[in-house]
Write an enzyme that holds these catalytic residues in place. Sequence first.
Site, mmCIF file in Angstrom:
data_model
loop_
_atom_site.group_PDB
_atom_site.id
_atom_site.type_symbol
_atom_site.label_atom_id
_atom_site.label_comp_id
_atom_site.label_asym_id
_atom_site.label_seq_id
_atom_site.Cartn_x
_atom_site.Cartn_y
_atom_site.Cartn_z
ATOM 1 N N ASP A 140 36.163 40.738 46.771
ATOM 2 C CA ASP A 140 35.826 39.653 47.770
ATOM 3 C C ASP A 140 36.479 38.507 47.135
ATOM 4 O O ASP A 140 36.815 37.489 47.746
ATOM 5 C CB ASP A 140 34.469 39.403 47.715
ATOM 6 C CG ASP A 140 33.634 39.156 46.442
ATOM 7 O OD1 ASP A 140 34.263 38.974 45.480
ATOM 8 O OD2 ASP A 140 32.444 38.837 46.427
ATOM 9 N N TYR A 164 43.840 36.444 38.544
ATOM 10 C CA TYR A 164 43.247 37.897 38.967
ATOM 11 C C TYR A 164 43.021 37.830 40.363
ATOM 12 O O TYR A 164 43.689 39.048 41.047
ATOM 13 C CB TYR A 164 41.953 38.229 38.297
ATOM 14 C CG TYR A 164 41.164 39.133 38.974
ATOM 15 C CD1 TYR A 164 41.494 40.258 38.796
ATOM 16 C CD2 TYR A 164 40.072 38.793 39.766
ATOM 17 C CE1 TYR A 164 40.730 41.689 39.302
ATOM 18 C CE2 TYR A 164 39.423 39.868 40.288
ATOM 19 C CZ TYR A 164 39.505 40.963 40.128
ATOM 20 O OH TYR A 164 38.842 42.292 40.906
HETATM 21 P P1 NAD Z 1 37.296 47.693 34.654
HETATM 22 O O1 NAD Z 1 38.204 46.785 34.113
HETATM 23 O O2 NAD Z 1 35.871 48.151 34.119
HETATM 24 O O3 NAD Z 1 38.417 49.178 34.682
HETATM 25 C C1 NAD Z 1 39.796 49.184 34.814
HETATM 26 C C2 NAD Z 1 40.377 50.540 34.532
HETATM 27 O O4 NAD Z 1 41.820 50.602 34.814
HETATM 28 C C3 NAD Z 1 40.223 50.833 32.879
HETATM 29 O O5 NAD Z 1 39.638 52.079 32.656
HETATM 30 C C4 NAD Z 1 41.390 50.633 32.322
HETATM 31 O O6 NAD Z 1 41.791 51.574 31.369
HETATM 32 C C5 NAD Z 1 42.430 50.995 33.737
HETATM 33 N N1 NAD Z 1 43.803 50.411 33.624
HETATM 34 C C6 NAD Z 1 44.019 49.204 33.307
HETATM 35 N N2 NAD Z 1 45.311 49.100 33.348
HETATM 36 C C7 NAD Z 1 45.810 50.227 33.998
HETATM 37 C C8 NAD Z 1 47.253 50.792 33.969
HETATM 38 N N3 NAD Z 1 48.344 49.802 33.992
HETATM 39 N N4 NAD Z 1 47.386 51.963 34.332
HETATM 40 C C9 NAD Z 1 46.293 53.047 34.306
HETATM 41 N N5 NAD Z 1 45.119 52.549 34.213
HETATM 42 C C10 NAD Z 1 44.827 51.134 33.961
HETATM 43 O O7 NAD Z 1 37.301 47.405 36.224
HETATM 44 P P2 NAD Z 1 36.169 47.669 37.191
HETATM 45 O O8 NAD Z 1 35.178 46.426 37.126
HETATM 46 O O9 NAD Z 1 35.737 48.827 37.096
HETATM 47 O O10 NAD Z 1 36.934 47.210 38.485
HETATM 48 C C11 NAD Z 1 37.632 48.465 39.010
HETATM 49 C C12 NAD Z 1 38.332 48.053 40.354
HETATM 50 O O11 NAD Z 1 37.437 47.439 41.257
HETATM 51 C C13 NAD Z 1 39.445 46.951 40.168
HETATM 52 O O12 NAD Z 1 40.627 47.081 41.016
HETATM 53 C C14 NAD Z 1 38.629 45.898 40.593
HETATM 54 O O13 NAD Z 1 39.518 44.609 41.030
HETATM 55 C C15 NAD Z 1 37.796 46.201 41.621
HETATM 56 N N6 NAD Z 1 36.654 45.548 41.840
HETATM 57 C C16 NAD Z 1 35.771 45.604 40.889
HETATM 58 C C17 NAD Z 1 34.468 44.508 41.114
HETATM 59 C C18 NAD Z 1 33.432 44.231 39.922
HETATM 60 O O14 NAD Z 1 32.583 43.625 40.244
HETATM 61 N N7 NAD Z 1 33.601 44.885 38.622
HETATM 62 C C19 NAD Z 1 34.050 44.064 42.397
HETATM 63 C C20 NAD Z 1 35.155 44.356 43.412
HETATM 64 C C21 NAD Z 1 36.235 44.846 42.983
HETATM 65 O O1 DAU Z 2 33.475 39.199 42.857
HETATM 66 C C1 DAU Z 2 34.092 40.382 42.319
HETATM 67 C C2 DAU Z 2 34.551 40.338 41.207
HETATM 68 O O2 DAU Z 2 33.466 40.168 40.299
HETATM 69 C C3 DAU Z 2 35.439 41.399 40.734
HETATM 70 O O3 DAU Z 2 36.668 41.474 41.322
HETATM 71 C C4 DAU Z 2 35.993 40.856 39.119
HETATM 72 O O4 DAU Z 2 36.654 42.226 38.640
HETATM 73 C C5 DAU Z 2 34.645 40.899 38.248
HETATM 74 O O5 DAU Z 2 34.922 40.821 37.176
HETATM 75 C C6 DAU Z 2 33.804 39.818 38.895
HETATM 76 O O6 DAU Z 2 34.255 38.738 38.704
HETATM 77 P P1 DAU Z 2 33.554 37.266 38.287
HETATM 78 O O7 DAU Z 2 34.288 36.307 37.532
HETATM 79 O O8 DAU Z 2 32.450 36.779 39.419
HETATM 80 O O9 DAU Z 2 32.642 37.996 37.150
HETATM 81 P P2 DAU Z 2 31.963 37.687 35.764
HETATM 82 O O10 DAU Z 2 31.118 38.480 35.201
HETATM 83 O O11 DAU Z 2 33.113 37.214 34.874
HETATM 84 O O12 DAU Z 2 31.383 36.134 35.934
HETATM 85 C C7 DAU Z 2 30.102 35.939 36.932
HETATM 86 C C8 DAU Z 2 29.992 34.811 36.975
HETATM 87 O O13 DAU Z 2 29.265 34.287 35.735
HETATM 88 C C9 DAU Z 2 30.971 33.577 37.234
HETATM 89 O O14 DAU Z 2 30.469 32.509 38.093
HETATM 90 C C10 DAU Z 2 31.402 33.169 35.836
HETATM 91 C C11 DAU Z 2 30.034 33.241 35.331
HETATM 92 N N1 DAU Z 2 29.949 33.411 33.822
HETATM 93 C C12 DAU Z 2 30.719 34.298 33.380
HETATM 94 C C13 DAU Z 2 30.818 34.921 32.100
HETATM 95 C C14 DAU Z 2 31.575 35.893 31.303
HETATM 96 C C15 DAU Z 2 29.276 32.792 32.755
HETATM 97 O O15 DAU Z 2 28.727 31.710 33.276
HETATM 98 N N2 DAU Z 2 29.498 33.063 31.589
HETATM 99 C C16 DAU Z 2 30.088 34.084 31.021
HETATM 100 O O16 DAU Z 2 30.133 34.261 29.752
#
Ligand code: NAD
Ligand code: DAU
Length: 358
Positions: A140, A164
């Site tokens: 999002d 990002y």
């Molecule tokens: P993560 O960082 O936990 O995992 C990423 C994975 O990708 C890892 O296993 C890493 O080894 C692999 N990777 C990184 N670079 C690579 C490369 N060059 N080649 C092959 N593998 C590689 O990420 P996540 O939080 O599980 O997110 C997964 C996907 O979902 C991402 O595309 C992210 O943008 C999307 N997403 C995440 C969230 C969230 O809240 N975590 C929300 C919405 C969308």
């Molecule tokens: O919205 C989806 C996204 O959510 C994904 O696409 C990203 O991959 C995922 O990392 C996440 O991004 P955020 O930046 O929202 O997540 P994060 O956990 O890093 O931070 C959540 C919120 O908390 C954000 O407002 C920043 C704040 N934060 C984060 C960290 C790591 C803190 O206040 N303290 C912290 O130490």
Amino acid sequence: MNSPAGNIMVTGGAGFIGSHVVRLFVNKYPQYRIVNFDKLTYAGNLTNLSDIEKKQNYVFVKGDITDKNQIHEVFQNYNIDAVIHLAAESHVDRSISSPMDFVMTNIVGTVHLLNAARTFWATPEKREGMRHLFYQISTDEVYGSLGENGLFSEESPYDPHSPYSASKASADHLVRAYHDTYGLPIVISNCSNNYGPFHFPEKLIPLAIMNIRDNKPVPVYGKGENIRDWLFVKDHTKAIDLIFHNALPGKTYNIGGNNEWKNIDLIHLLCKIMDRKLNRTDGTSARLISFVKDRPGHDKRYAIDSSLLQKDLGWEPEVKMEDGLEQTVDWYLSNPEWIQTVTSGSYKTYYEQQYLHR
Ligand code: NAD
Ligand code: DAU
């Protein structure tokens, strides 16, 4: 496995969400072969998949999506029918310090995958019941930041603010361009913040759990006023399953928890749960909260309208925040060795022992 009904390449399957996707597909669809292609960066850990690693329909290939030869080899060797693309650099703070890693993996890597899909599916030999599909898992954050009111819909304009989110937005545009220009069958879903087991402990929720456990300061950026829409990771993977099997090519779906929390309120809730779990007096963990310098370009508020997905495919989030957080805290407290492994770097040794000498 003799003749799978479909060969699905899951990129980033050793990461947080990817490992839940791999587990769901391997267990639910024994007729598919799931090929997990992952570079195993600091965020990717095969321990996340130790419960399914010996399943007949699961294969792990260590590889980098920025290496087109490795991708072509996988398409060739496993006759890939469909891709669920999760591999990415995913942490906003790291994108601020090292943007080029995000450009390379999230943009260039995605284009290498698109090119492979386009090449290999040009003369399609489709299996019964299995279609070719390139499924881009996105965020999002591509929509930018909301004010006090409103929700992101599939029609919201892209307005990313961090390296990002800009890299994910670029990748989404390229995925759509390959659909419009070359007719590649694609779908995209944009999801809000996930939480749950196997979340790498640099992100807010697992970091806070770990620091509270260890009596370390819990860093809250700015005044903790920023708002995120949280979704339990298994609700996300259910949506991915539905979209993968049912969405029309070219479609985009938003996925969200309808569950907005100010960071500071979320941290207070976590502190309460942790006090109870660790038999601490109420209020003990909250004393660890430490307000620190804000993240540059910090998006104020995310909130998702997922009514299209509900209307078209009947999906809705099932896990309530209080239950999901409780489960998540329990998981982290009962898996201290996982935290130790993924944060110590000893994991690579595990990988070398388990896989490189096979
Ligand atoms: P993560 O960082 O936990 O995992 C990423 C994975 O990708 C890892 O296993 C890493 O080894 C692999 N990777 C990184 N670079 C690579 C490369 N060059 N080649 C092959 N593998 C590689 O990420 P996540 O939080 O599980 O997110 C997964 C996907 O979902 C991402 O595309 C992210 O943008 C999307 N997403 C995440 C969230 C969230 O809240 N975590 C929300 C919405 C969308
Ligand atoms: O919205 C989806 C996204 O959510 C994904 O696409 C990203 O991959 C995922 O990392 C996440 O991004 P955020 O930046 O929202 O997540 P994060 O956990 O890093 O931070 C959540 C919120 O908390 C954000 O407002 C920043 C704040 N934060 C984060 C960290 C790591 C803190 O206040 N303290 C912290 O130490």
